[in-house]
Design a protein around this motif. Structure first.
Motif, mmCIF file in Angstrom:
data_model
loop_
_atom_site.group_PDB
_atom_site.id
_atom_site.type_symbol
_atom_site.label_atom_id
_atom_site.label_comp_id
_atom_site.label_asym_id
_atom_site.label_seq_id
_atom_site.Cartn_x
_atom_site.Cartn_y
_atom_site.Cartn_z
ATOM 1 N N UNK A 73 -9.862 -2.147 -27.373
ATOM 2 C CA UNK A 73 -10.888 -3.051 -26.858
ATOM 3 C C UNK A 73 -10.180 -4.235 -26.215
ATOM 4 N N UNK A 74 -10.689 -4.615 -25.048
ATOM 5 C CA UNK A 74 -10.107 -5.741 -24.327
ATOM 6 C C UNK A 74 -11.239 -6.697 -23.933
ATOM 7 N N UNK B 19 -14.936 13.903 -21.408
ATOM 8 C CA UNK B 19 -14.983 12.550 -20.890
ATOM 9 C C UNK B 19 -15.302 12.624 -19.399
ATOM 10 N N UNK B 20 -16.270 11.858 -18.983
ATOM 11 C CA UNK B 20 -16.638 11.823 -17.569
ATOM 12 C C UNK B 20 -15.783 10.803 -16.838
ATOM 13 N N UNK B 21 -15.236 11.249 -15.733
ATOM 14 C CA UNK B 21 -14.424 10.370 -14.892
ATOM 15 C C UNK B 21 -14.970 10.458 -13.476
ATOM 16 N N UNK B 22 -15.139 9.301 -12.857
ATOM 17 C CA UNK B 22 -15.679 9.235 -11.510
ATOM 18 C C UNK B 22 -14.809 10.054 -10.553
ATOM 19 N N UNK B 23 -15.471 10.784 -9.663
ATOM 20 C CA UNK B 23 -14.778 11.684 -8.738
ATOM 21 C C UNK B 23 -13.748 10.948 -7.878
ATOM 22 N N UNK B 24 -14.044 9.711 -7.503
ATOM 23 C CA UNK B 24 -13.116 8.972 -6.642
ATOM 24 C C UNK B 24 -11.812 8.631 -7.366
ATOM 25 N N UNK B 25 -11.728 8.816 -8.679
ATOM 26 C CA UNK B 25 -10.508 8.552 -9.443
ATOM 27 C C UNK B 25 -9.670 9.822 -9.652
ATOM 28 N N UNK B 26 -10.223 10.989 -9.413
ATOM 29 C CA UNK B 26 -9.536 12.244 -9.721
ATOM 30 C C UNK B 26 -8.178 12.360 -9.038
ATOM 31 N N UNK B 27 -8.141 12.140 -7.742
ATOM 32 C CA UNK B 27 -6.875 12.308 -7.005
ATOM 33 C C UNK B 27 -5.818 11.356 -7.538
ATOM 34 N N UNK B 28 -6.193 10.116 -7.826
ATOM 35 C CA UNK B 28 -5.241 9.144 -8.359
ATOM 36 C C UNK B 28 -4.714 9.531 -9.730
ATOM 37 N N UNK B 29 -5.569 10.099 -10.546
ATOM 38 C CA UNK B 29 -5.115 10.566 -11.857
ATOM 39 C C UNK B 29 -4.147 11.731 -11.667
ATOM 40 N N UNK C 126 -3.418 5.248 -14.005
ATOM 41 C CA UNK C 126 -2.971 5.475 -15.377
ATOM 42 C C UNK C 126 -3.793 4.687 -16.396
ATOM 43 N N UNK C 127 -4.827 4.023 -15.909
ATOM 44 C CA UNK C 127 -5.696 3.229 -16.776
ATOM 45 C C UNK C 127 -7.150 3.510 -16.399
ATOM 46 N N UNK C 128 -7.999 3.581 -17.412
ATOM 47 C CA UNK C 128 -9.445 3.634 -17.208
ATOM 48 C C UNK C 128 -10.064 2.513 -18.026
ATOM 49 N N UNK C 129 -11.129 1.939 -17.494
ATOM 50 C CA UNK C 129 -11.905 0.950 -18.238
ATOM 51 C C UNK C 129 -13.278 1.534 -18.486
ATOM 52 N N UNK C 130 -13.783 1.365 -19.707
ATOM 53 C CA UNK C 130 -15.111 1.838 -20.070
ATOM 54 C C UNK C 130 -15.806 0.781 -20.906
ATOM 55 N N UNK C 131 -17.120 0.649 -20.717
ATOM 56 C CA UNK C 131 -17.929 -0.210 -21.578
ATOM 57 C C UNK C 131 -18.765 0.741 -22.436
ATOM 58 N N UNK C 132 -18.408 0.805 -23.703
ATOM 59 C CA UNK C 132 -19.070 1.717 -24.640
ATOM 60 C C UNK C 132 -19.526 0.951 -25.873
ATOM 61 N N UNK C 133 -20.691 1.299 -26.363
ATOM 62 C CA UNK C 133 -21.167 0.718 -27.625
ATOM 63 C C UNK C 133 -20.256 1.193 -28.764
ATOM 64 N N UNK C 134 -19.882 2.498 -28.719
ATOM 65 C CA UNK C 134 -18.993 3.089 -29.719
ATOM 66 C C UNK C 134 -17.851 3.778 -28.975
ATOM 67 N N UNK C 135 -16.704 3.831 -29.581
ATOM 68 C CA UNK C 135 -15.528 4.479 -28.980
ATOM 69 C C UNK C 135 -15.840 5.945 -28.689
ATOM 70 N N UNK C 136 -15.523 6.400 -27.484
ATOM 71 C CA UNK C 136 -15.734 7.788 -27.071
ATOM 72 C C UNK C 136 -14.420 8.519 -26.831
ATOM 73 N N UNK C 137 -13.313 7.836 -27.005
ATOM 74 C CA UNK C 137 -11.997 8.453 -26.792
ATOM 75 C C UNK C 137 -11.036 7.903 -27.835
ATOM 76 N N UNK C 138 -10.112 8.760 -28.249
ATOM 77 C CA UNK C 138 -9.162 8.400 -29.288
ATOM 78 C C UNK C 138 -7.742 8.607 -28.775
ATOM 79 N N UNK D 210 -21.714 -4.762 -24.804
ATOM 80 C CA UNK D 210 -20.895 -3.709 -25.409
ATOM 81 C C UNK D 210 -19.416 -3.961 -25.144
ATOM 82 N N UNK D 211 -18.554 -3.515 -26.062
ATOM 83 C CA UNK D 211 -17.113 -3.715 -25.882
ATOM 84 C C UNK D 211 -16.577 -2.981 -24.652
ATOM 85 N N UNK D 212 -15.540 -3.544 -24.080
ATOM 86 C CA UNK D 212 -14.828 -2.908 -22.961
ATOM 87 C C UNK D 212 -13.569 -2.278 -23.534
#
Length: 192
Positions: free
Chosen positions: A48-49, A1-11, A17-29, A80-82
């Motif tokens: 999906x939200x 899973x790709x996560x933006x570098x500016x989020x690494x330190x916070x993670x 503790x939350x990520x938002x993604x817009x994906x046509x199909x689910x990429x994480x379970x 695409x779903x969020x």
């Protein structure tokens, strides 16, 4: 899973503790562990939200000032779903890193690795590749994957997939640029 570098330190420090993604199909379970630039993360929830249902609390937990900032930053097609992913760092060390650092190979370990590599070679559409790839990485550590692939007459994306298979066996490690043999990989080649 790709996560933006500016989020690494916070993670890493637990403030994100939350990520938002817009994906046509689910990429994480939910329940799975993913290796990312921020470290190994566990996706605890994936749902999906609707854009109108993004709460300020979740936007802040994702490192944004507001739901509007989340929406403005999302990539992907507008329709695409969020997905809202609740995440945390995985506990303990990466088992793959521990495996890669183990250079004390028994005869049984060597036989098992040899059999696994032989199966990879046999199932390949272009013939044996595993030992040639390991030897090339040994010879040219920290070399860009496309350059290594070209030396073997391989397509770069397929080459990278195959090197990940070697990494899963603990034989290689990824560098900022390219790869190197892990201690386990060096021990295997020395005994092979």
């Amino acid at each position: 899973m790709l996560i933006e570098k500016q989020r690494w330190a916070g993670i890493q420090d637990g403030s994100i503790t939350v990520l938002f993604r817009r994906w046509r199909h689910r990429h994480a379970t939910a329940g799975k562990v993913y290796r990312t630039g921020a470290g190994r993360i566990v996706v605890e929830q994936a749902e999906i939200v609707a854009p109108s249902r993004i709460r300020a609390k979740d936007a802040h937990a994702a490192g944004y000032g507001s739901a509007a900032q989340v929406l403005a930053d999302l990539r992907g097609a507008e329709g695409d779903p969020i997905y809202l992913l609740r995440i945390r760092l995985a506990d303990g060390p990466d088992p793959r890193a521990e495996l890669a650092s183990d250079d004390q190979l028994s005869d049984e370990d060597i036989a098992s690795l040899t059999a696994r590599l032989a199966r990879m070679d046999t199932s390949s559409s272009f013939g044996p590749w595993t030992i040639r790839t390991l030897r090339l990485i040994e010879e040219l550590p920290a070399t860009r994957a496309p350059d290594l692939a070209a030396r073997l007459g391989r397509e770069p994306d397929r080459f990278k997939v195959d090197v990940r298979k070697l990494k899963a066996l603990g034989l290689t490690s990824s560098l900022e640029v390219g790869y190197e043999l892990s201690p386990r990989g060096r021990a295997y080649l020395a005994g092979h």
